[in-house]
Structure formats: structure tokens, C-alpha cells
Design an enzyme around this catalytic site. Structure first.
Site, mmCIF file in Angstrom:
data_model
loop_
_atom_site.group_PDB
_atom_site.id
_atom_site.type_symbol
_atom_site.label_atom_id
_atom_site.label_comp_id
_atom_site.label_asym_id
_atom_site.label_seq_id
_atom_site.Cartn_x
_atom_site.Cartn_y
_atom_site.Cartn_z
ATOM 1 N N SER A 95 28.690 2.908 -33.418
ATOM 2 C CA SER A 95 28.129 1.927 -32.461
ATOM 3 C C SER A 95 28.648 2.131 -31.041
ATOM 4 O O SER A 95 29.441 1.342 -30.550
ATOM 5 C CB SER A 95 28.386 0.490 -32.942
ATOM 6 O OG SER A 95 29.710 0.291 -33.373
ATOM 7 N N SER B 222 36.155 4.388 -41.363
ATOM 8 C CA SER B 222 35.885 4.182 -42.788
ATOM 9 C C SER B 222 37.183 4.158 -43.586
ATOM 10 O O SER B 222 37.337 3.376 -44.534
ATOM 11 C CB SER B 222 34.971 5.293 -43.318
ATOM 12 O OG SER B 222 33.759 5.264 -42.598
ATOM 13 N N ASP C 33 -10.009 4.409 13.256
ATOM 14 C CA ASP C 33 -10.270 5.244 14.442
ATOM 15 C C ASP C 33 -10.234 6.735 14.086
ATOM 16 O O ASP C 33 -10.902 7.547 14.703
ATOM 17 C CB ASP C 33 -9.246 4.946 15.541
ATOM 18 C CG ASP C 33 -7.811 5.024 15.044
ATOM 19 O OD1 ASP C 33 -7.501 4.390 14.007
ATOM 20 O OD2 ASP C 33 -6.993 5.728 15.681
ATOM 21 N N ASP D 176 0.554 4.224 5.227
ATOM 22 C CA ASP D 176 -0.733 3.576 5.438
ATOM 23 C C ASP D 176 -0.689 2.623 6.628
ATOM 24 O O ASP D 176 -1.706 2.065 6.995
ATOM 25 C CB ASP D 176 -1.191 2.822 4.170
ATOM 26 C CG ASP D 176 -1.708 3.778 3.111
ATOM 27 O OD1 ASP D 176 -1.897 4.962 3.445
ATOM 28 O OD2 ASP D 176 -1.906 3.358 1.970
ATOM 29 N N LYS E 53 -6.542 2.817 10.100
ATOM 30 C CA LYS E 53 -6.738 4.117 10.772
ATOM 31 C C LYS E 53 -8.224 4.465 10.812
ATOM 32 O O LYS E 53 -8.609 5.623 10.708
ATOM 33 C CB LYS E 53 -5.928 5.224 10.065
ATOM 34 C CG LYS E 53 -4.443 4.858 9.921
ATOM 35 C CD LYS E 53 -3.579 6.023 9.498
ATOM 36 C CE LYS E 53 -2.145 5.527 9.242
ATOM 37 N NZ LYS E 53 -1.213 6.593 8.877
ATOM 38 N N GLY F 208 0.847 -1.185 0.000
ATOM 39 C CA GLY F 208 0.000 0.000 0.000
ATOM 40 C C GLY F 208 0.878 1.229 0.000
ATOM 41 O O GLY F 208 2.098 1.132 -0.060
#
Lengths: 300, 634
Positions: B543, B476, B170, B37, B168, B33
Site C-alpha cells: 500500500s 507478512s 479588419d 484572439d 480582427k 477564447g
């Protein structure tokens, strides 16, 4: 998972699977053998995992020089009986300097256990080390993975552990990195004793109650084990019927009064115990986070 | 921990008691949760009320509560489970903690998992081995994004039972209306997640209402307390009833006379005399023995770690799967899956990862993200890449076919992890949805004239020489010189140049990381076709990413792919700057320019390391020499 396997058979199978996975994926595993009840169960599981072969890795004991005599005898008898290779690693430099648990407190554990272990792992090039830690023992151990990754500096980063799913373990690592592997992660102290009973395993006699000479220090019963034990002025050892719940270096491991002389006695005593297993380990009391700190530095 | 309440009499004889304990089943559950919490508090309360906290632990807890606690003078139960220094300091849970407790009806392993989104992967770790999830909601807050995220992830990872703890209570005056409102909102949110049971309980973890016994303060609630539910809920899966499967984990060969296959039975059961098939090869044999240290077994079922011997000598190794021949395991190199991405590095389709499934590790990649799933609305949304904590439906392709089943049918053969090739970190977790049988997928055309025949006719062995390095390093230039020299020797070659390919085959690609991955993938595939044609292919691409070059290498047979690192320092490249690109990149005119605003990962072990200590001509000679040494050319 099927519920049809009994609880201990399921734990056993889970541990065996961990052993085999390491053997298959790691280059050079080692079994850290600390002689106590957890090591005893773990060694039995390793024998089962590879039967009829022997476990494809050596045992290693980090000997601080302050282990109980009965532990060393038990160790040597066990490896002889099983025909397994044993490496005994010691911080020779620390020993030469006379580092001891009386004068050097927390530094003693660091130098003679953690550093000795790290040096030995490095020297032999081990990339995976089996340890008998259980998650029910201590809060920071409750947080650790089964395959617990260590950096090339052998450090544990508890805030950034590898995620771990099902029983699908990731044993891959780069050169220099290593794993600490905990096949007993999901076992509890009661499971360990229950298994020792069922499988009729021999354990170090110190677990059984006997009359031993002790002194009381900070409320803990310390066994006067050999001539190196320093007595305070006026301190006179008393003979008491005591046993150990957990075994470490003798001046740092407290005994408790008990008449439990058999395995069933021990289990019965444990079922009504109101203190935790590591309550007798003085090194855990250095300060609140001592286990996590030691673990981050490389302690098991 | 396993201590019993202090006043409980120890049954006698002890062995009877232990035997009864052994018969008690295990329930693994997690609490999850959102932050605050009350997950850790709930576990602390459970342990405290079932009298499972040792005196010395309680004394430490009382001390810590004064120092770090957030509950005034009361004991802060969260400190029992928040075991890391950083967690206690910050008052949050970072990683999953496991706690153990036993009642006379069941034993429990509870995973207390973190609520912060940042630590979702740790929450998922805790969920993967659980049978049930207790989802906590702060009654004042109601259903939050994190509540839905966690519910979704636990459903993906195979959890079928949910307890919704409306905590909770309450603080909302024990309001029945509020409780009903949250319960209905949650039930509506998760209705498509396939949970078998969903039980909502009004709760105050801090004060213990409805935790181990039903509270008088919620007289309108007529359901069970949390503990009662946990002790009685049936979470049995039917693994044992499914057909036999065992992934081979380790081949046991102590001597020439014994060859055993060690593994854990994933489903079904097996007896000596049963026929088994090796999934990939289709070879069949009979179980000779089920070997254990305690003696041979007559039967072994799901979850058991065993060593099997077979009646026939057939080739089996780690990663193979033994299965019932009547119900063979699908073998596939492509499948669809749901994944949770766990890494802070983006997932790009086409990038190569290690896929570990069962006891098998093979290279593979996500070929397509079919859709990402929005955590809040559970809607499908289009995505090109995945970020940390994203959940998505994807298609994967592997370099070799493996035995695979739907995750919902078999966790061991349907759950997998994705491992980064360089860091070896676990970067993703996946659940197979559908596996296509390899043979029914793409049928490879059986080439009558094979690649060896084509190459032999040309008097050479085919190969790809992959030139990598910074822009301006001279790739190249060297490749062209090598080409000319080989041509002069009568060899058959071809050049694939990054710039040229980007004008044609790859003209649709840009320079983002995702496009670079695809750029290299296409280049590698093109090179492979040319190698299949028997040519020596000179590939010249910047690359920059190691993992992409490794993925390219995997498209080739061993010894066929040579990485040539043209190692020119960036200062030298910048000085040369043949196309004026560095100057433009420095002005910020080119984005993602390798070496300036994008990374270059140098090869670690290239077959050829070409440093600027020689002329281009000399470097080209070294390449030709290496080809001779490797007998690629005579």
C-alpha cells in the site's frame, strides 16, 4: 446571484461570507489592521459578520514607527471603542538599526513591513490573515484569489494559484502553510467611500483637507509631519490645503491639494479624478513590477 | 475603475447621484477564447473608450507598450490587464485578472481569462462567478478547439449567455460572408450546450469597431455594439423564486442565551415565523429572529448573509442546511455529476478526496467514470482515468449523506470542489446532475446481532492492523507472528496478505496506479467486513500511497484502524530480496515496482512505527503490547 439585493448589500454579504468561512475553517486567523479607509470598512464588515459575537480573531497592526500620529490615535480609539484585542508588531531589530525611509528606500519597506509582518505571523502561529486589498487597486492585485495560498516560506506563487470557484473557498492547508484572505476583493474605491457614507463610519482625519506644512519632492507633496522629516538645504515647508487619498508611512505617502473637507466632497473629487489611488504611494514607483515582487515576498 | 469621464458634470445633490448608482445592477462577465484572439486587448479597449483609465495608468501603459508591446507604435491594451511580470514578458495571459468599470447604465466586473490550454483551470475560475461570456474568435482562424473547450466549460459552470466576438474583422476585409460563416459554424458547435442567448458581433478590438458604438466599417451588421449589449442584456436568474435553503456556515454562540445560525441564503426568502427543516436530521422548528448588526430584519432573501435564531433548541452545526419544510432538500451520499479535472495528477476511481459542497466537507471518491467528453466533438468516450483539463460525467460516493441539489437549480448546493487529501490543492470542480435520495438508494440491512455483540462474545474489540512497507520489509513475517501470539492468547484473528489476495479476490488487478488504488480499496472493504464480524484483522499490503491508506482508514470507526509502518530501509529490503523481485525489477523485468520504479509514500503518523532495530519476534511483541494498551485485547 439575484439582482434584487442592492449593489453594496451584495458586496457586504459576499465579504461577510468570506469572514465566516475563514472563522469556520482556519485554526488561528488574524485581521491585519492598517487603519486606512479599507481597513475601516473591513473591520465594520467583520463586526457585522459575527454579531452579536465579537470577531473570533485579534487585530494586528504592523507598526513601522513612521505612521502618521493621527493614524495611531485613530487605531487606539477604534480598538478601545469596539473592545477588540490588538497586537502591534514591529521589526524591533530594524528599528534598533535605525532603518528609515530616508536612507534605506525600498529596503525600508521590505524590512519594516514585509519582514515584520512575516515574523509576526510566524511568531503568533496565525494560519490566515485578512487583508484589505482590492482588485481594482493595482494590476497584480487584480490577479489574486480571495483565498490566496502561501507556502510554508510565506511566499506567493502567482503562476500557480489554487483555482477558486463560485464562493466555495478552499481553506485547507498543511501545518506551516497559510492563507491571505481578501474580503474586499470585489469592492472598488468608489464602493468603499459610498459605504463609508451610508454606514456613517469614522475615518482618519488625514483623508479630509486641512492646511498642512508640505514640501515638493519629485513632483509629490510630502507633509512635514514631525521633527524626523529631513529637509534638503534651502527647502522651506509651505502651508497648503491638502489631503490624502491613501495612507501609508508618512514620508512615503504623498498628499494632494484639495479642499474636500467632507465625505460628499471626497466622493465628488474622486468622481472627476484622473489619477489612480496608489499614485500617491512612492513605494509603488521603485520599478514596474514592484507590487508583484513585494507580494511574492510576502507583502500584502 | 470608477472614475467618470472628466467632462461629465457631477449631478447634484451628490447623494441622489450615489443613490442612483446604488440602483444600477451589476453584470459580471468574462472574455475567453483561444490564445491571441484578442481577449486582453478587448478589455483594454473597453476601458479606454469608456474613458476609465487614469492618466498615470495611461502614462505607464504608453511606456510599457514601447518596452513589451506587440502593436508597433500604438498602445498595446493587453498590457493593461496582463498584470504579472511573466505575462508581460511572454506576451500571454497566465491567470485571470479582474477589471471594474461603470457606465451610467450598469457596473461591470470583467474577468480576463487565459487562452492557453495549460491554464484552463484559471479560465474556469474566472467563469465560475460570471453571468455572461464573451467568446472571442480570430476571424482569420475561425472556430478552434480552444473556442469549443471554453464554450463547453462556461456552459458547465452555469453561464447561459454568450456573446460571440468575431474579432480582427479588419484583417478579413470586414467580410460579411466570413462573419456569417463563423457565426453559423459556432452556433452549430454549441447547439447542445443549453445557452439561452447567443449574439454574434463582428469586431476589431484593436481599432474599436463595434466595441462601444456600431462601426461604419461593417454597414451590413445591424446588431448592437458590445457595450450596448452588455448594458442591456437580461441575465436575471430566479434564485429568489426558488424554495428557501441556507447552508449553515458558522454557529454563533456569544453566551448561553443566544444561539444563532450564520449563513448566506442560497435561494428563496425567509421571515420570522416561517417553519424550517434541518435537511439531514429532518428536525423542524420556526424562525424566531433574523439578526443583523443593523437590527432584526422582517425578511431576507437569496444572496443575503444573515444570522437566524430558532424557536426550539435543536442540534444544528456547520454543514447542515436549513430548508423550507414543504419543499425539502434531497439528502444523498451518492450522486452523478459532471467534473472538470484540474490537477496534473491523474484521477483514479476509488481514490479518496475531500468533497466540499456548500459548507460541508466530507470524504468521497469517484466510483465510476461514466464517460469522458471529447472537447472537440462533444462526443462521449470511455475512460478509466482522467487527466488535467478532462471533462467527464462521473458517479460519486461520499462517506456521509449531505444535502445536495442539481447544480442547474441551486449553485450553492450543486457545485462542489474536490480537494487532495495530502496537498490540500483544489484538484477538481463538479456540478451535480442528479442526486439519489440516500434512503431510496441502498437500504442497509439492519443487523440484529451487531458488531459489538459479536466482538464481545470473543472477549475482544475488533480492529484492523494495517501493515505497510516496502516489498521485503517483513510485513507478512511480523503479521504472522502477531497472528500466532494472538491465537495463543485465545483471540480471534484473520490475516489478509497482499500476495494471497492478489491470487483470488484481486486476481484481475495489475500494478498500475489505478489498479493499486482498487487493490487497496478491496482490501479495506474485505477487512471491514471481517472487523464487522468481530475479528482482529492483520492486513499486510505494500500500500504505497498515503491517500489510499487514508481512504482505507476512513472505512473504520475511530480507534479501529491501526497503521503499522514496517520501516525497513530499501537497501536492507534489497539485500534480503526474499522473492528475488528487486533483482528482477533492477533488470527492468518488473514495471512499477515500489521503491524502484514506483514511489512509496511513508506514513507520517503511524500508530505503530516498527523499525529494524529489533527482531521480528520483538516487533510482534510490540504490536501485541499496543493492542493491550488500546484495550483491543485484555
Amino acid at each position: 446571484m439575484s439582482d434584487r439585493l442592492s449593489h453594496l448589500k451584495r458586496l457586504e454579504s459576499e465579504s461577510i461570507r468570506i469572514f465566516r468561512e475563514v472563522a469556520a475553517e482556519c485554526r488561528a486567523p488574524v485581521f491585519l489592521y492598517s487603519i486606512g479607509k479599507d481597513s475601516t470598512v473591513m473591520l465594520h464588515l467583520a463586526m457585522k459578520a459575527f454579531f452579536p459575537s465579537k470577531p473570533p480573531f485579534p487585530l494586528m497592526h504592523i507598526d513601522t514607527g513612521w505612521k502618521f500620529r493621527e493614524m495611531i490615535e485613530f487605531r487606539d480609539a477604534t480598538v478601545a471603542r469596539l473592545g477588540l484585542p490588538l497586537i502591534v508588531a514591529t521589526n524591533a531589530e530594524g528599528r534598533r538599526q535605525g532603518i528609515n525611509p530616508f536612507d534605506h528606500g525600498g529596503y525600508y519597506t521590505h524590512a519594516m513591513k514585509t519582514e515584520a509582518l512575516k515574523a509576526a505571523l510566524k511568531q503568533h502561529g496565525f494560519d490566515a490573515a485578512f487583508g484589505g486589498a482590492r482588485r481594482d487597486e493595482e494590476k497584480s492585485r487584480a490577479k489574486e484569489r480571495v483565498f490566496s495560498f502561501r507556502t510554508a516560506a510565506q511566499e506567493w506563487d502567482p503562476k500557480n494559484q489554487r483555482p477558486e470557484f463560485w464562493q466555495l473557498y478552499n481553506g485547507r492547508m498543511n501545518p506551516g502553510e497559510s492563507l491571505r484572505v481578501f474580503p474586499l476583493s470585489n469592492w472598488t474605491e468608489l464602493d468603499i467611500w459610498h459605504y463609508i457614507m451610508l454606514e456613517k463610519l469614522d475615518i482618519v482625519p488625514l483623508y479630509f483637507a486641512a492646511v498642512r506644512p508640505v514640501v515638493v519632492r519629485d513632483g509629490s507633496l510630502i507633509v512635514v509631519h514631525d521633527e524626523r522629516m529631513r529637509l534638503d538645504p534651502g527647502e522651506v515647508p509651505e502651508q497648503k490645503l491638502v489631503r490624502f487619498r491613501s495612507l501609508g508611512c508618512y514620508p512615503l505617502t504623498a498628499a494632494h491639494e484639495s479642499d474636500a473637507a467632507t465625505l460628499p466632497d471626497i466622493v465628488a473629487e474622486m468622481l472627476v479624478a484622473r489619477t489612480s489611488e496608489r499614485g500617491g504611494r512612492l513605494i509603488d514607483r521603485d520599478d514596474k513590477d514592484s507590487m508583484e515582487k513585494k507580494k511574492r515576498e510576502g507583502y500584502f | 475603475m470608477n472614475a467618470m469621464p472628466p467632462l461629465a458634470p457631477v449631478p447634484s445633490p451628490l447623494e441622489t447621484f450615489l443613490a442612483q448608482q446604488e440602483g444600477i445592477g451589476l453584470l459580471r462577465f468574462l472574455t475567453c477564447g483561444s490564445v491571441d484572439d484578442g481577449k486582453s486587448t478587448l478589455i483594454g479597449r473597453l476601458l479606454y473608450d469608456t474613458k476609465l483609465i487614469f492618466d498615470d495608468t495611461l502614462a505607464t501603459l504608453a511606456r510599457d507598450s514601447v518596452k513589451h508591446g506587440t502593436t508597433g507604435d500604438d498602445i498595446d491594451f493587453a498590457l493593461l490587464v496582463d498584470g504579472l511580470e511573466a505575462e508581460r514578458e511572454q506576451g500571454i495571459t497566465i491567470d485571470v485578472a479582474y477589471r471594474f468599470f461603470t457606465t451610467d447604465k450598469r457596473r461591470f466586473i470583467v474577468a480576463d481569462t487565459p487562452g492557453h490550454e495549460q491554464y484552463t483551470r484559471n479560465m474556469a475560475t474566472g467563469a465560475s462567478n460570471a453571468d455572461l461570456a464573451v467568446v472571442l474568435i480570430d476571424a482569420r482562424q475561425g472556430v478552434l478547439t480552444q473556442t469549443k473547450r471554453h464554450s463547453f466549460i462556461v456552459s458547465l459552470l452555469g453561464i447561459r449567455h454568450i456573446v460571440l466576438a468575431v474579432n480582427k474583422i479588419d484583417l478579413v476585409g470586414f467580410s460579411e460572408a466570413r462573419f456569417n460563416q463563423i457565426r453559423e459554424e459556432y452556433a452549430a458547435a454549441v447547439q447542445h450546450l443549453g445557452f439561452k442567448t447567443l449574439t454574434a458581433i463582428p469586431m476589431s478590438a484593436r481599432y474599436g469597431d463595434n466595441v462601444i458604438s456600431v462601426s461604419e466599417r461593417t454597414p451590413w451588421y445591424d446588431g448592437p455594439s458590445l457595450l450596448h449589449l452588455l448594458e442591456t442584456i437580461d441575465v436575471d436568474s430566479d434564485t429568489a423564486a426558488r424554495p428557501f435553503r441556507m447552508p449553515v456556515q458558522w454557529v454563533n454562540r456569544p453566551n448561553l442565551d443566544f444561539r444563532g445560525y450564520a449563513g448566506t441564503i442560497a435561494s428563496g426568502s425567509i421571515r420570522p415565523g416561517d417553519r424550517v427543516t434541518v435537511a439531514a436530521s429532518g428536525r423542524t422548528s420556526t424562525i424566531a429572529r433574523i439578526v443583523t448588526l443593523d437590527g432584526d430584519l422582517d425578511e431576507a432573501g437569496a444572496g443575503r448573509a444573515v444570522t437566524l435564531t430558532l424557536a426550539d433548541q435543536i442540534d444544528i452545526s456547520r454543514g447542515d442546511v436549513l430548508a423550507a419544510p414543504t419543499e425539502p432538500v434531497p439528502v444523498a451520499d451518492k450522486f452523478d455529476a459532471q467534473i472538470v479535472w484540474l490537477s496534473e495528477h491523474t484521477l483514479f476511481p476509488g481514490r479518496s478526496y475531500i468533497v466540499k459542497l456548500g459548507t460541508r466537507s466530507v470524504s468521497g471518491s469517484v466510483t465510476r467514470i461514466r464517460h469522458r467528453i471529447d472537447i472537440n466533438s462533444f462526443e462521449n468516450v470511455a475512460a478509466d482515468t482522467l487527466e488535467m483539463n478532462d471533462v467527464a460525467a462521473v458517479s460519486l460516493s461520499l462517506t456521509a449523506p449531505i444535502a445536495v441539489e442539481r447544480f442547474t437549480e441551486n449553485r450553492d448546493l450543486g457545485g462542489f470542489i474536490l480537494i487532495d487529501r495530502l496537498t490540500n490543492a483544489t484538484v477538481g470542480v463538479g456540478m451535480v446532475e442528479t442526486a439519489a435520495q440516500a434512503s431510496t438508494n441502498i437500504v442497509w440491512h439492519d443487523l440484529a446481532v451487531d458488531r459489538e455483540a459479536r466482538a464481545a462474545m470473543k472477549g475482544q474489540r475488533p480492529a484492523a492492523i494495517w501493515f505497510t512497507g516496502l516489498s521485503g520489509a517483513g510485513k507478512s513475517t511480523v503479521a504472522n507472528l502477531v497472528d500466532r501470539k494472538l491465537h495463543a492468547l485465545g483471540r480471534h484473528t484473520f490475516i489478509l496478505d497482499g500476495d494471497n489476495v492478489r491470487h483470488g479476490l484481486n486476481r484481475d488487478l495489475g500494478f498500475t496506479e489505478a489498479d493499486r488504488v482498487e487493490n487497496i480499496r478491496r482490501a479495506a472493504e474485505a477487512a471491514r467486513l471481517l472487523v464487522d464480524a468481530g475479528l482482529i484483522v492483520l492486513v499486510s499490503f505494500i500500500s504505497p500511497y498515503r491517500s489510499d491508506r487514508e481512504a482505507a482508514r476512513e472505512r473504520f470507526e475511530p480507534g479501529e484502524f491501526l497503521e503499522a509502518f514496517v520501516d525497513t530501509p530499501i537497501d536492507e529490503c534489497r539485500r534480503r530480496d526474499p522473492k528475488g523481485l528487486y533483482a528482477r525489477a533492477d533488470q527492468g523485468l518488473i514495471r512499477n515496482f515500489t521503491g524502484v520504479s514506483a514511489p512509496y509514500e511513508a506514513p507520517e503518523n503511524p500508530e505503530l512505527h516498527l523499525r529494524t532495530d529489533a527482531t521480528a519476534e520483538e516487533l510482534a511483541d510490540r504490536v501485541v503490547e499496543e493492542l493491550r494498551r488500546r484495550a483491543i485485547i485484555a
